[in-house]
Design a protein around this motif. Sequence first.
Motif, mmCIF file in Angstrom:
data_model
loop_
_atom_site.group_PDB
_atom_site.id
_atom_site.type_symbol
_atom_site.label_atom_id
_atom_site.label_comp_id
_atom_site.label_asym_id
_atom_site.label_seq_id
_atom_site.Cartn_x
_atom_site.Cartn_y
_atom_site.Cartn_z
ATOM 1 N N GLY A 72 27.731 34.262 62.769
ATOM 2 C CA GLY A 72 28.319 35.189 62.046
ATOM 3 C C GLY A 72 28.810 36.247 63.241
ATOM 4 N N LYS A 73 29.568 37.398 62.719
ATOM 5 C CA LYS A 73 29.893 38.300 63.812
ATOM 6 C C LYS A 73 29.211 39.607 63.434
ATOM 7 C CE LYS A 73 34.443 36.534 64.395
ATOM 8 N NZ LYS A 73 36.121 36.776 64.438
ATOM 9 N N GLY A 74 28.860 39.931 62.187
ATOM 10 C CA GLY A 74 28.052 41.110 61.773
ATOM 11 C C GLY A 74 28.457 41.254 60.348
ATOM 12 N N ILE A 75 29.055 42.439 59.994
ATOM 13 C CA ILE A 75 29.293 42.726 58.189
ATOM 14 C C ILE A 75 30.714 42.565 58.356
ATOM 15 C CG2 ILE A 75 29.461 44.589 56.614
ATOM 16 C CD1 ILE A 75 27.267 45.852 57.876
ATOM 17 N N GLU A 76 31.222 41.779 57.399
ATOM 18 C CA GLU A 76 32.497 41.409 56.962
ATOM 19 C C GLU A 76 32.873 42.337 55.522
ATOM 20 O OE1 GLU A 76 33.334 37.227 57.468
ATOM 21 O OE2 GLU A 76 34.109 37.553 59.530
ATOM 22 N N VAL A 77 34.116 42.893 55.687
ATOM 23 C CA VAL A 77 34.614 43.620 54.616
ATOM 24 C C VAL A 77 35.744 42.823 53.987
ATOM 25 C CG1 VAL A 77 35.018 46.060 53.682
ATOM 26 C CG2 VAL A 77 33.612 45.786 55.516
ATOM 27 N N TYR A 78 35.404 42.630 52.673
ATOM 28 C CA TYR A 78 36.495 41.794 51.998
ATOM 29 C C TYR A 78 37.040 42.571 50.481
ATOM 30 C CZ TYR A 78 35.122 37.621 54.454
ATOM 31 O OH TYR A 78 34.866 36.619 55.428
ATOM 32 N N GLU A 79 38.478 42.856 50.641
ATOM 33 C CA GLU A 79 39.014 43.278 49.177
ATOM 34 C C GLU A 79 38.810 41.891 48.331
ATOM 35 O OE1 GLU A 79 42.504 45.462 46.749
ATOM 36 O OE2 GLU A 79 42.489 45.219 49.005
ATOM 37 N N VAL A 80 38.431 41.937 46.954
ATOM 38 C CA VAL A 80 38.223 41.093 46.251
ATOM 39 C C VAL A 80 38.960 41.472 44.979
ATOM 40 C CG1 VAL A 80 36.008 40.066 47.037
ATOM 41 C CG2 VAL A 80 36.181 41.612 44.978
ATOM 42 N N GLY A 81 39.758 40.096 44.380
ATOM 43 C CA GLY A 81 40.350 40.211 43.101
ATOM 44 C C GLY A 81 39.687 40.303 41.863
ATOM 45 N N PRO A 82 40.358 40.269 40.670
ATOM 46 C CA PRO A 82 39.540 40.531 39.405
ATOM 47 C C PRO A 82 38.794 39.125 39.328
ATOM 48 C CG PRO A 82 42.023 40.886 38.988
ATOM 49 C CD PRO A 82 41.585 40.499 40.404
ATOM 50 N N HIS A 83 37.271 39.528 38.935
ATOM 51 C CA HIS A 83 36.519 38.250 38.654
ATOM 52 C C HIS A 83 36.066 38.000 40.048
ATOM 53 C CE1 HIS A 83 37.192 39.220 34.425
ATOM 54 N NE2 HIS A 83 38.452 38.810 34.739
ATOM 55 N N GLY A 84 36.715 38.306 41.121
ATOM 56 C CA GLY A 84 36.206 37.836 42.305
ATOM 57 C C GLY A 84 37.197 36.413 42.620
ATOM 58 N N THR A 85 38.166 36.364 42.250
ATOM 59 C CA THR A 85 38.836 35.198 42.450
ATOM 60 C C THR A 85 39.745 34.908 43.842
ATOM 61 O OG1 THR A 85 40.867 36.073 41.033
ATOM 62 C CG2 THR A 85 39.581 34.700 40.035
ATOM 63 N N PRO A 370 30.215 40.888 39.522
ATOM 64 C CA PRO A 370 30.201 42.208 38.702
ATOM 65 C C PRO A 370 30.235 41.908 37.440
ATOM 66 C CG PRO A 370 31.852 42.100 40.421
ATOM 67 C CD PRO A 370 31.539 40.863 40.389
ATOM 68 N N ASP A 371 30.889 40.848 36.825
ATOM 69 C CA ASP A 371 31.030 40.964 35.282
ATOM 70 C C ASP A 371 29.795 39.699 34.760
ATOM 71 O OD1 ASP A 371 32.244 38.369 36.053
ATOM 72 O OD2 ASP A 371 34.051 38.977 35.472
ATOM 73 N N GLY A 372 29.063 39.138 35.699
ATOM 74 C CA GLY A 372 28.034 38.255 35.356
ATOM 75 C C GLY A 372 28.408 36.890 35.041
ATOM 76 N N HIS A 373 29.722 36.863 35.130
ATOM 77 C CA HIS A 373 30.268 35.502 34.659
ATOM 78 C C HIS A 373 30.425 34.359 35.900
ATOM 79 C CE1 HIS A 373 32.037 36.655 30.822
ATOM 80 N NE2 HIS A 373 32.309 37.773 31.342
ATOM 81 N N ARG A 374 30.100 35.060 37.120
ATOM 82 C CA ARG A 374 29.987 33.963 38.076
ATOM 83 C C ARG A 374 28.989 34.187 38.956
ATOM 84 N NH1 ARG A 374 35.880 32.513 40.801
ATOM 85 N NH2 ARG A 374 36.623 31.114 38.966
ATOM 86 N N LEU A 375 28.330 33.073 39.583
ATOM 87 C CA LEU A 375 27.230 33.219 40.640
ATOM 88 C C LEU A 375 27.748 32.725 42.061
ATOM 89 C CD1 LEU A 375 23.666 31.947 40.242
ATOM 90 C CD2 LEU A 375 24.787 31.219 42.054
ATOM 91 N N PHE A 376 27.304 33.384 43.067
ATOM 92 C CA PHE A 376 27.887 33.175 44.372
ATOM 93 C C PHE A 376 26.606 32.916 45.365
ATOM 94 C CE2 PHE A 376 30.633 35.752 42.191
ATOM 95 C CZ PHE A 376 32.060 35.128 42.404
ATOM 96 N N ALA A 377 26.641 31.327 45.790
ATOM 97 C CA ALA A 377 25.717 30.982 46.684
ATOM 98 C C ALA A 377 25.981 31.062 48.111
ATOM 99 C CB ALA A 377 25.365 29.665 46.308
ATOM 100 N N ALA A 378 25.301 31.826 48.940
ATOM 101 C CA ALA A 378 25.597 32.080 50.288
ATOM 102 C C ALA A 378 24.828 30.972 51.076
ATOM 103 C CB ALA A 378 25.343 33.464 50.800
ATOM 104 N N ASN A 379 25.275 29.914 51.703
ATOM 105 C CA ASN A 379 24.693 29.082 52.520
ATOM 106 C C ASN A 379 25.033 29.163 53.802
ATOM 107 O OD1 ASN A 379 24.333 27.082 50.270
ATOM 108 N ND2 ASN A 379 26.847 26.951 50.108
ATOM 109 N N GLU A 380 23.853 29.562 54.262
ATOM 110 C CA GLU A 380 23.751 30.201 55.696
ATOM 111 C C GLU A 380 24.071 29.288 56.840
ATOM 112 O OE1 GLU A 380 19.888 31.807 58.840
ATOM 113 O OE2 GLU A 380 19.730 31.326 56.715
ATOM 114 N N ARG A 381 23.673 27.769 56.862
ATOM 115 C CA ARG A 381 23.600 26.924 57.831
ATOM 116 C C ARG A 381 25.185 26.132 57.829
ATOM 117 N NH1 ARG A 381 19.475 25.639 61.100
ATOM 118 N NH2 ARG A 381 18.423 27.696 61.529
#
Length: 422
Positions: A72-85, A370-381
Amino acid sequence: MTLPDSHAGHPGTSAIAALSRRAMVTLPVAAVAAGQMTSAAAQPAAAQGGGRAARTVAYVGSRTTAEREGEGKGIEVYEVGPHGTGWTLLQTVELDNPTFLAVDHTRRFLYAVHGDFTYASAYRIDPDTGRLTALGTQETGGRNPAHLAVDPSNRFLVVANHSSGSVATLPLRKDGSLGPVADLLSLPGEPGPHRTDQTGSKPHQVPFSPDGRFIVVPDKGLDRIFTLALDATSGKLSLGPVPSVATREMAGPRHIAFHPRRPFAYTIDELRSTVTVYRRTGRGALEAVQILSSTESTMTGDSRGGEIAVSPDGRFVYASNRGGAGDSSPGGPEPDTLGVFAVSAGTGMLRPVGWTSTEGIRPRFFCFGPDGHRLFAANERSHTIVPFDVDRTSGTLRRTGEVVETGSPVCVLFVRLDHRGA
């Protein structure tokens, strides 16, 4: 995708090789006021008044150092659309191992702890874009700060110093910066029997209980869950009326998640790959009522628990299992999994529903959108954030087909910008 900005972090930050990534992907959450930094579900829904639509940004913390095989590089900042699409990269803040993130209750400031180091850092959030401006760093009084939380009064940052067995409080100044340590509490007890992971106290998380009265601290090294009280005027820490509860020997409790409405709590036990169900009783006490495997019964290899969360409606518990030991080579271990468990409304006890591959390696973190309809898995490796649609009836997970490619993600925090205080 927009080109990122960057600025230097704490002294000693090193340059990291450029990463490839896809432009469209999906959003994460982080913090779990339930398990617990702040989950996107905990963020206010939309801007109030003014007719301006709230924007959502996602902050992704990562491993960056060679010792952790970070890409990684550090903290990345993203703008995300509705429902995180869809995600657009706005900014990269280059710094070492920002492994957990939190925002204050005004959502004007963001804080990070830096795994394997000795400090936390503070940032101002631009209310229009979500971009970060550094406000400086502060020592945490210990080594390897692993988790952080802002107290309900918005006066103190609480930090778990994992490698030195202590919990620290740092004042939040009016400008959002951090003051010097206000108090440092070492956790008492005898180490568990694991020869390498239980050499002493190892607090792994510091969420506040749902009523805000106590800090609940799973200690992987002592096989205990501590309950601490905070004096919100002085920042002084003390053991609660019921100081701790013992877990099963060599469980290694890592994280805890609370039911949104009922007096139940759930831990992911890293060393045994189990989930323990607790009933919350008076004075902050926890009573264990059930222990079950976080992995499938056919799982015969090694595994370690990662993260745990309760669905926003309280009907399901999810737990991540890291069984691949970071091996993503062809013919290596199967991808790691997310276990799904149905919650009994009456007792809080769990029934296994099934397991789903995270489509990656080492899911140290996951969260709901944010709306609870999706789950996001962060795969470190395997350097991906993989979104899943959540079936609200069965609790099962289904791949969306989208992927966020980013180096060594280990925390995702969603913030809705509603311009309050701007």
